[in-house]
Scaffold this active site. Structure first.
Site, PDB file in Angstrom:
ATOM      1  N   TRP A  18      -2.749  19.261 -40.116  1.00 58.94           N
ATOM      2  CA  TRP A  18      -2.097  18.258 -40.615  1.00 58.94           C
ATOM      3  C   TRP A  18      -0.771  18.565 -41.280  1.00 58.94           C
ATOM      4  CZ3 TRP A  18      -2.534  12.897 -40.230  1.00 58.94           C
ATOM      5  CH2 TRP A  18      -3.465  12.265 -39.287  1.00 58.94           C
ATOM      6  N   HIS A  58     -13.121  10.412 -47.637  1.00 59.66           N
ATOM      7  CA  HIS A  58     -11.738  10.751 -47.607  1.00 59.66           C
ATOM      8  C   HIS A  58     -10.861   9.889 -47.644  1.00 59.66           C
ATOM      9  CE1 HIS A  58      -8.691  12.816 -45.064  1.00 59.66           C
ATOM     10  NE2 HIS A  58      -9.001  11.944 -43.897  1.00 59.66           N
TER      11      HIS A  58
END
Length: 211
Positions: A18, A58
């Site tokens: 990411w 998350h």
């Protein structure tokens, strides 16, 4: 005897990550030549690298962590479907390929699974898609993309919609060479007590095979 099929992205120092997140790094910090007995490696990584699962923490500060989750969700029967003709994982798309009750579904999208390339866009799970999965009894969804939401999304509608229906999330499985159908799945996260996610080794085997 049919073998298990590895659908994990191999963790290498070249694997995509990411943007602005921690890349995966493996290095040998102790060598047999220097120690006289062993080689020892060290890894530095994000919890959302390669093939991985998300815990609710998350995307929800009050959400469950990895060891709070039911490990049985990651083991058992699953169905692989091909939605490569659709630009979203919506109820309409899912209805075209999935009509019977199933606990786990793995979804092949139009995104080529290239572990060294991080995509700019992915087909995300819509709210009505999550509702449809819930109506079929789905308890785990796996996608061949880094996220169940568009890469640029901040609202994370897909994550939250799945969470509302208690559907677990598995991301970045490799399905390019997998034929749609019924399989057994094993995709166990590491026992990371307080983590928001975990890399996994995900494998599938066609149903009806006795080891």
């Amino acid at each position: 005897m049919m073998s298990w099929i590895d659908i994990s992205q191999p963790l290498t120092n070249h694997i995509a990550h990411w943007p602005e997140d921690q890349p995966f790094i493996y290095e040998t910090t102790v060598t047999k030549a220097n120690s006289g007995s062993v080689n020892i490696g060290r890894i530095t990584t994000s919890t959302h690298i390669g093939t991985h699962v998300d815990a609710p923490f998350h995307y929800d500060t009050d959400g469950r962590r990895i060891l709070d989750l039911d490990i049985n969700r990651y083991i058992g029967d699953c169905t692989v479907i091909d939605l490569s003709g659709y630009d979203a994982i919506s109820a309409a798309a899912l209805q075209s390929q999935l009509t019977e009750r199933v606990e786990r579904v793995l979804i092949k999208t139009s995104l080529p699974n290239n572990p060294e390339h991080f995509p700019e866009n992915v087909p995300g799970v819509t709210r009505d898609g999550a509702e449809y999965l819930n109506s079929l009894g789905v308890k785990l969804i796996g996608v061949d993309t880094p996220s169940v939401d568009d890469i640029s999304s901040k609202a994370l509608e897909g994550h939250h919609a799945l969470y509302e229906h208690d559907i677990y999330i598995l991301e970045n499985v490799m399905l390019d060479n997998v034929t749609p159908g019924n399989y057994e799945l094993i995709a166990l996260p590491l026992a990371l007590k307080d983590a928001d996610g975990s890399p996994v080794r995900a494998v599938i085997r066609p149903k009806g095979v006795v080891s």
